[in-house]
Scaffold this active site. Structure first.
Site, PDB file in Angstrom:
ATOM      1  N   HIS A  41      -5.999   9.440   7.781  1.00  0.00           N
ATOM      2  CA  HIS A  41      -6.493  10.180   6.545  1.00  0.00           C
ATOM      3  C   HIS A  41      -7.733   9.397   6.112  1.00  0.00           C
ATOM      4  O   HIS A  41      -8.220   8.510   6.474  1.00  0.00           O
ATOM      5  CB  HIS A  41      -5.567  10.116   5.552  1.00  0.00           C
ATOM      6  CG  HIS A  41      -5.275   8.893   4.877  1.00  0.00           C
ATOM      7  ND1 HIS A  41      -6.242   8.318   3.892  1.00  0.00           N
ATOM      8  CD2 HIS A  41      -4.099   8.032   4.794  1.00  0.00           C
ATOM      9  CE1 HIS A  41      -5.646   7.275   3.346  1.00  0.00           C
ATOM     10  NE2 HIS A  41      -4.377   7.092   4.052  1.00  0.00           N
ATOM     11  N   TYR A  91       3.180   0.142  -7.429  1.00  0.00           N
ATOM     12  CA  TYR A  91       3.194   1.684  -7.542  1.00  0.00           C
ATOM     13  C   TYR A  91       1.795   2.227  -7.391  1.00  0.00           C
ATOM     14  O   TYR A  91       0.692   1.776  -8.059  1.00  0.00           O
ATOM     15  CB  TYR A  91       3.775   2.017  -8.647  1.00  0.00           C
ATOM     16  CG  TYR A  91       3.552   3.669  -8.829  1.00  0.00           C
ATOM     17  CD1 TYR A  91       4.766   4.516  -8.543  1.00  0.00           C
ATOM     18  CD2 TYR A  91       2.543   4.321  -9.893  1.00  0.00           C
ATOM     19  CE1 TYR A  91       4.593   5.877  -8.470  1.00  0.00           C
ATOM     20  CE2 TYR A  91       2.726   5.556  -9.774  1.00  0.00           C
ATOM     21  CZ  TYR A  91       3.593   6.486  -9.113  1.00  0.00           C
ATOM     22  OH  TYR A  91       3.399   8.025  -9.369  1.00  0.00           O
ATOM     23  N   SER A 110       7.937   7.351   8.059  1.00  0.00           N
ATOM     24  CA  SER A 110       8.063   6.299   7.027  1.00  0.00           C
ATOM     25  C   SER A 110       6.508   6.187   6.323  1.00  0.00           C
ATOM     26  O   SER A 110       6.161   5.150   5.892  1.00  0.00           O
ATOM     27  CB  SER A 110       8.146   4.898   7.996  1.00  0.00           C
ATOM     28  OG  SER A 110       7.432   4.682   8.923  1.00  0.00           O
ATOM     29  N   GLY A 111       6.175   7.226   6.209  1.00  0.00           N
ATOM     30  CA  GLY A 111       4.799   7.310   5.432  1.00  0.00           C
ATOM     31  C   GLY A 111       3.515   7.391   6.037  1.00  0.00           C
ATOM     32  O   GLY A 111       2.298   6.647   5.548  1.00  0.00           O
ATOM     33  N   CYS A 129      -1.112   3.403   6.501  1.00  0.00           N
ATOM     34  CA  CYS A 129      -1.860   4.083   7.086  1.00  0.00           C
ATOM     35  C   CYS A 129      -3.049   3.817   7.775  1.00  0.00           C
ATOM     36  O   CYS A 129      -3.461   2.448   7.727  1.00  0.00           O
ATOM     37  CB  CYS A 129      -2.199   5.261   6.027  1.00  0.00           C
ATOM     38  SG  CYS A 129      -0.755   6.282   5.263  1.00  0.00           S
ATOM     39  N   ASN A 167      -6.663   4.201   7.762  1.00  0.00           N
ATOM     40  CA  ASN A 167      -7.767   4.651   7.043  1.00  0.00           C
ATOM     41  C   ASN A 167      -8.939   5.211   7.872  1.00  0.00           C
ATOM     42  O   ASN A 167      -9.282   4.192   8.811  1.00  0.00           O
ATOM     43  CB  ASN A 167      -8.343   3.635   5.995  1.00  0.00           C
ATOM     44  CG  ASN A 167      -7.385   3.443   4.813  1.00  0.00           C
ATOM     45  OD1 ASN A 167      -7.481   2.666   3.966  1.00  0.00           O
ATOM     46  ND2 ASN A 167      -6.135   4.211   4.725  1.00  0.00           N
ATOM     47  N   HIS A 173      -1.984   0.239   3.165  1.00  0.00           N
ATOM     48  CA  HIS A 173      -0.468   0.299   2.837  1.00  0.00           C
ATOM     49  C   HIS A 173       0.248   0.692   3.862  1.00  0.00           C
ATOM     50  O   HIS A 173       1.392   0.679   4.089  1.00  0.00           O
ATOM     51  CB  HIS A 173      -0.179   1.124   1.573  1.00  0.00           C
ATOM     52  CG  HIS A 173      -0.631   0.543   0.285  1.00  0.00           C
ATOM     53  ND1 HIS A 173      -1.470   1.508  -0.915  1.00  0.00           N
ATOM     54  CD2 HIS A 173      -0.835  -0.612  -0.174  1.00  0.00           C
ATOM     55  CE1 HIS A 173      -1.600   0.806  -1.566  1.00  0.00           C
ATOM     56  NE2 HIS A 173      -1.262  -0.515  -1.363  1.00  0.00           N
TER      57      HIS A 173
END
Length: 392
Positions: A321, A302, A316-317, A339, A341, A337
């Site tokens: 960023h 989490y 899907s996220g 993305c 970066n 995870h």
């Protein structure tokens, strides 16, 4: 002209036919339906529907016929959709070429000329008030002043299920300044998406018009009103990145703007593997809160992180960023995870130049973005795409 006779005939519904001498008709009207402008004739001008007709089907047809001479002008006026039509048979005939707004009063005025004589006829009628109507609830994109990318689809959402998709699809028009082949695909009972075969040409205006008013949409529903939207296609901004090499290059109209190092998904699980394929930039936010999908506090894996200058490219996220914590890995290792970066400076730069519909094409992983994951529509071949049209 002595003894001449002039007829105005209005047919359909409660049809009325008037036969009067030219002398008695000059400057007068008969039941408010027609008048002789000059001279006389033995041939009628016929308008269907007739004057006073009610409950006319919105998808019905208006017809005007000149028994003698030629039609000079036909106009249809009403508070609803503007009804157009075409002349035929050497201007002896006119027929409407579109549907009418339900529950609306219309007046048809026709002028015909036979030799030196001009005749005018009118007919006023009302269309059926539909028990159920269909409207367009949303068109994406449709933000005033927005410029969008060359991959941008047109997404049309209706306010209810569409029963007769073919009839509704025929009412949808897409008109670019720089023509390109395209097709609609239905992705639900209430949604259709337009995608081009190749990317839009940059720097142009694309107009969308739905001539929906009066269309019989099936299931007892008629289109309630027309709708339109204007898309402004901006520069061709294309991003291409290799996840194995940890860099992406951004071009604008074919010219390189910047090469940006990144850190992509670590690939330890499918969830943490950045998708390959052709994506579109969908939206941006600053800041955006990222949470682990399907997990709650205390669960293994989490996380809840607030990031700056985030640009979404899937549902899907996946985002680009700002990630100051991974700057040391950007350009050399994949530790995220899923993305991309970026450094704070590069994330802000990309955020500032992005347009919805810009293309970001990624390679280097065995996980392909699904065609229906966000705006992954370019993952599907155009031949397959247009199989989703109701008019195929």
């Amino acid at each position: 002209m002595t003894g001449g006779r002039f007829r105005l005939a209005l047919t359909g519904g409660t049809a009325a036919v008037a036969m009067l001498t030219a002398g008695s008709l000059a400057g007068c009207s008969v039941g408010g339906v027609g008048k002789l402008a000059s001279g006389g004739s033995s041939e009628p001008v016929t308008i269907t529907p007739a004057n006073g007709t009610a409950q006319v089907r919105p998808d019905g047809t208006i017809e005007v016929k000149a028994g003698g001479g030629k039609l000079q002008n036909v106009t249809v006026k009403g508070e609803g959709a503007t009804v157009t039509g075409k002349f035929g048979d050497g201007r002896r005939f006119w027929r409407s070429d579109r549907t009418m707004t339900p529950g609306t009063a219309y007046t048809v005025t026709a002028q015909a000329r036979d030799g030196g004589e001009t005749r005018t006829a009118t007919s006023s009628f009302t269309t059926l008030k539909a028990e159920r109507t269909l409207k367009i609830a949303d068109v994406t994109p449709n933000v005033k002043g927005e410029k969008v990318g060359v991959g941008m689809p047109i997404i049309v959402t209706f306010d209810g299920p569409v029963t007769d998709r073919a009839a509704v699809e025929r009412a949808l028009r897409v008109t670019p300044e720089k023509p390109v082949e395209g097709a609609w695909r239905w992705v639900g009972q209430d949604k259709a998406i337009y995608r081009t075969k190749t990317y839009w040409e940059p720097h142009q205006t694309v107009r969308f018009h739905a001539r929906l008013a009066g269309v019989n949409a099936g299931g007892g529903a008629y289109g309630a009103e027309d709708a339109q939207a204007t898309l402004t296609i901006g520069a061709a901004q294309i991003t291409k990145g290799d996840i194995r090499k940890h860099h992406m290059t951004v071009t604008r109209d074919g010219k390189k703007l910047r090469t940006v190092p990144f850190s992509a998904g670590n690939g330890q699980t499918r969830e943490y593997t950045t998708t390959s394929g052709v994506h579109l930039l969908m939206e941006k936010g600053n800041p955006v809160t990222m949470t682990a999908p399907g997990r709650k506090p205390g669960d293994p894996g989490y996380y809840k992180t607030v990031v700056d200058h985030a640009v979404r490219f899937s549902n899907s996220g996946e985002f680009t960023h700002s990630a100051p914590w991974s700057v040391g890995s950007q350009g050399s290792a994949n530790v995220s995870h899923g993305c991309l970066n970026l450094s704070p400076a590069n994330a802000r730069w990309y955020y500032d130049i992005m347009q919805r519909g810009d293309v970001i094409e990624l390679t280097g992983t065995d996980r392909q973005v699904e065609w229906d994951n966000g705006w992954g529509f370019w993952q599907m071949s155009f031949g397959k795409w247009r199989e989703g049209s109701a008019l195929r």
